[in-house]
Design a protein around this motif. Structure first.
Motif, PDB file in Angstrom:
ATOM      1  N   SER A 259       0.845  -1.205   0.000  1.00  0.00           N
ATOM      2  CA  SER A 259       0.000   0.000   0.000  1.00  0.00           C
ATOM      3  C   SER A 259       0.878   1.253   0.000  1.00  0.00           C
ATOM      4  CB  SER A 259      -0.915  -0.011   1.223  1.00  0.00           C
ATOM      5  OG  SER A 259      -0.133   0.002   2.394  1.00  0.00           O
ATOM      6  N   SER A 260       0.218   2.411  -0.176  1.00  0.00           N
ATOM      7  CA  SER A 260       0.963   3.672  -0.287  1.00  0.00           C
ATOM      8  C   SER A 260       1.729   3.994   0.993  1.00  0.00           C
ATOM      9  CB  SER A 260      -0.001   4.814  -0.614  1.00  0.00           C
ATOM     10  OG  SER A 260      -0.963   4.923   0.410  1.00  0.00           O
ATOM     11  N   ASP A 261       1.245   3.487   2.150  1.00  0.00           N
ATOM     12  CA  ASP A 261       1.961   3.732   3.408  1.00  0.00           C
ATOM     13  C   ASP A 261       2.908   2.583   3.763  1.00  0.00           C
ATOM     14  OD1 ASP A 261      -0.237   2.163   3.666  1.00  0.00           O
ATOM     15  OD2 ASP A 261      -1.022   3.080   5.490  1.00  0.00           O
TER      16      ASP A 261
ATOM     17  N   THR B  92      -4.246   3.265   0.301  1.00  0.00           N
ATOM     18  CA  THR B  92      -3.696   3.193   1.665  1.00  0.00           C
ATOM     19  C   THR B  92      -3.937   1.800   2.240  1.00  0.00           C
ATOM     20  OG1 THR B  92      -5.755   3.870   2.697  1.00  0.00           O
ATOM     21  CG2 THR B  92      -4.231   5.637   2.025  1.00  0.00           C
ATOM     22  N   SER B  93      -3.271   1.525   3.348  1.00  0.00           N
ATOM     23  CA  SER B  93      -3.422   0.197   3.975  1.00  0.00           C
ATOM     24  C   SER B  93      -4.855  -0.004   4.458  1.00  0.00           C
ATOM     25  CB  SER B  93      -2.433   0.029   5.125  1.00  0.00           C
ATOM     26  OG  SER B  93      -2.585   1.073   6.053  1.00  0.00           O
TER      27      SER B  93
ATOM     28  N   GLU C 187     -13.161   7.458  -1.114  1.00  0.00           N
ATOM     29  CA  GLU C 187     -11.811   6.888  -1.298  1.00  0.00           C
ATOM     30  C   GLU C 187     -11.891   5.436  -1.772  1.00  0.00           C
ATOM     31  OE1 GLU C 187      -9.232   8.648  -1.281  1.00  0.00           O
ATOM     32  OE2 GLU C 187     -10.082  10.460  -0.390  1.00  0.00           O
TER      33      GLU C 187
END
Lengths: 259, 190
Positions: free
Chosen positions: B20-22, B64-65, B114
């Motif tokens: 994910s992005s994080d 995101t996660s 989102e």
């Protein structure tokens, strides 16, 4: 509940959302702002066939089609009523038997609302006016509608226009003939037979019977239809045709006439 | 619709890792990725369905996660569902969903926004379509003025010809800019 950030969505999901709405919801969304109107124009690529009427109130009957046909689809009926009628009228209704969704809109000026709704439909959808029934219109109300029709670039032809003339509304036909500048379509009615009618004051007119509607102007009238019609006429119809309304009880003697 | 959900634990042969992005890694069963056209295409292109191919982690920079966790929950639930086919959604007057979906999407509007972007990016048609219908249902039956309230549109432009109520230009905070996620999902870079 936090605001719905609908207009921040990419076009693809927004288009999908818009396509979930019915015609009334699409129109309401289009009225929100210039941007929503533009979005709706991009997302909705559908043909709308419109019938205009005035039965107790101004009505816009709309049938949406993606395939070019209009018979199997639901009908969306906009009724414009005076705001004073709001309390005793349901604003939304669905009739399953004829698949008609009715939306009753209220305004202090129902004619203006009628015109604005018509304009909006023409902006949002690929519209064509299939029929206009001028039966119960008065000249005063007709004039702004005809003016709009004359000025609407998207409107080229009205396929079917109907008048029901009586002593009170003869001026409406004259007004229409004088002011309407767009084309009228052809219905390809075959007239084969009629009756001469004589009013009590001695005036004679001919009422043509419409027995069949051809699919195109070159199609010939089937011989069997002609034969049956002549047979009926031979039997003598010594009929009485009621002219105008039954209430007036103005009766006309008639005699059959072969055309 | 309910489907039997046998429990299977991913093994290195039948899964891929997405990031994910994080920076959080998720082990995804290949069976689950079939629901995402983006991931399915990526797996096919890189032949990750073969056991002899080394599988690098797939970075999902737009997700995101928390969103990934939510999406995996969706994929797990629909694991044995038949392939999604788009029905004629146009002009439907009812918006009914199974109880599980109602509960799954009982989330704030911003989270649903989102999640819809993520479903769009990963191209998960069933989730995408379902969220679109849920969002559409929040507008149904509302007047233009009520829609303005729901969308939080504030700036006036001119009066509505019908009601005299101001028509508002869509310049509120909720409309500032379009989402940065692209319209056409493409396989994320490896």
């Amino acid at each position: 509940m936090s605001p719905l950030p609908l207009l921040r969505l990419p076009f693809l999901p927004l288009k999908n959302i818009i396509q979930n709405w019915n015609i009334y919801e699409i129109c309401e969304f289009a009225k929100v702002s210039k941007r929503t109107k533009n979005l709706v124009k991009l997302a909705v690529k559908k043909t709308a066939y419109i019938i205009l009427n005035n039965l107790e109130n101004f009505q816009i009957e709309t049938t949406i089609s993606e395939s070019g046909g209009m018979s199997l689809w639901d009908t969306w009926l906009f009724k414009m009523k005076d705001i004073s009628e709001r309390d005793n009228t349901e604003s939304e209704d669905y009739n399953e038997s004829n698949r008609t969704h009715t939306f009753t809109l209220f305004s202090e000026n129902p004619l203006l609302l009628f015109l604005e709704t018509l304009k909006l439909l023409f902006e949002v959808f690929d519209c064509s006016i299939h029929s206009v029934y001028w039966n119960n219109w008065n000249s005063e109300d007709m004039r702004p509608v005809i003016d709009w029709m004359n000025g609407c670039d998207k409107l080229t032809t009205i396929r079917n226009v109907r008048f029901m003339l009586n002593v009170n509304n003869q001026m409406t036909l004259a007004l229409f003939l004088e002011t309407f500048q767009k084309k009228l379509g052809r219905q390809y009615h075959w007239y084969y037979g009629g009756v001469d009618i004589q009013r009590v004051d001695g005036k004679i007119g001919t009422v043509m019977w419409t027995h069949y509607v051809g699919s195109n102007e070159h199609e010939k009238i089937p011989k069997t239809l002609l034969k049956n019609s002549r047979k009926r006429n031979k039997n003598g119809l010594g009929m009485i045709v009621t002219w105008f309304s039954r209430r007036e009880e103005t009766r006309f003697k008639s005699q059959t006439r072969r055309k | 619709m309910s489907c039997e959900e046998p429990t299977t634990s991913p093994t290195p042969e039948n899964n891929i890792t997405v990031v994910s992005s994080d920076g959080k890694e998720f082990l995804l069963d290949l069976k689950l990725t079939e629901q995402s056209e983006t991931l399915a295409r990526l797996i096919s292109n890189f032949e990750y369905d073969r056991t002899d191919v080394k599988k690098d982690p797939v970075p999902l920079g737009n997700i995101t996660s928390a969103q990934m966790q939510k999406i995996i929950e969706w994929l797990q639930h629909h694991r044995y569902y038949p392939k999604w086919e788009q029905n004629d959604i146009h002009y439907s007057t009812s918006f009914t969903f199974e109880t599980w979906v109602e509960e799954y999407l009982n989330i704030p509007n911003n989270e649903m926004f989102e999640l819809l972007n993520a479903a769009n990016y990963l191209n998960i048609p069933r989730l995408f379509s379902t969220i679109c219908r849920i969002m559409a249902s929040r507008i149904t039956g509302k007047s233009a003025e009520q829609i303005r309230t729901v969308l939080n549109i504030k700036t006036d432009v001119k009066n509505d010809v019908y009601t005299g109520i101001p028509i508002q230009e869509d310049s509120s905070s909720s409309e500032d800019g379009m989402s940065e996620i692209s319209l056409s999902p493409s396989p994320p870079p490896i």
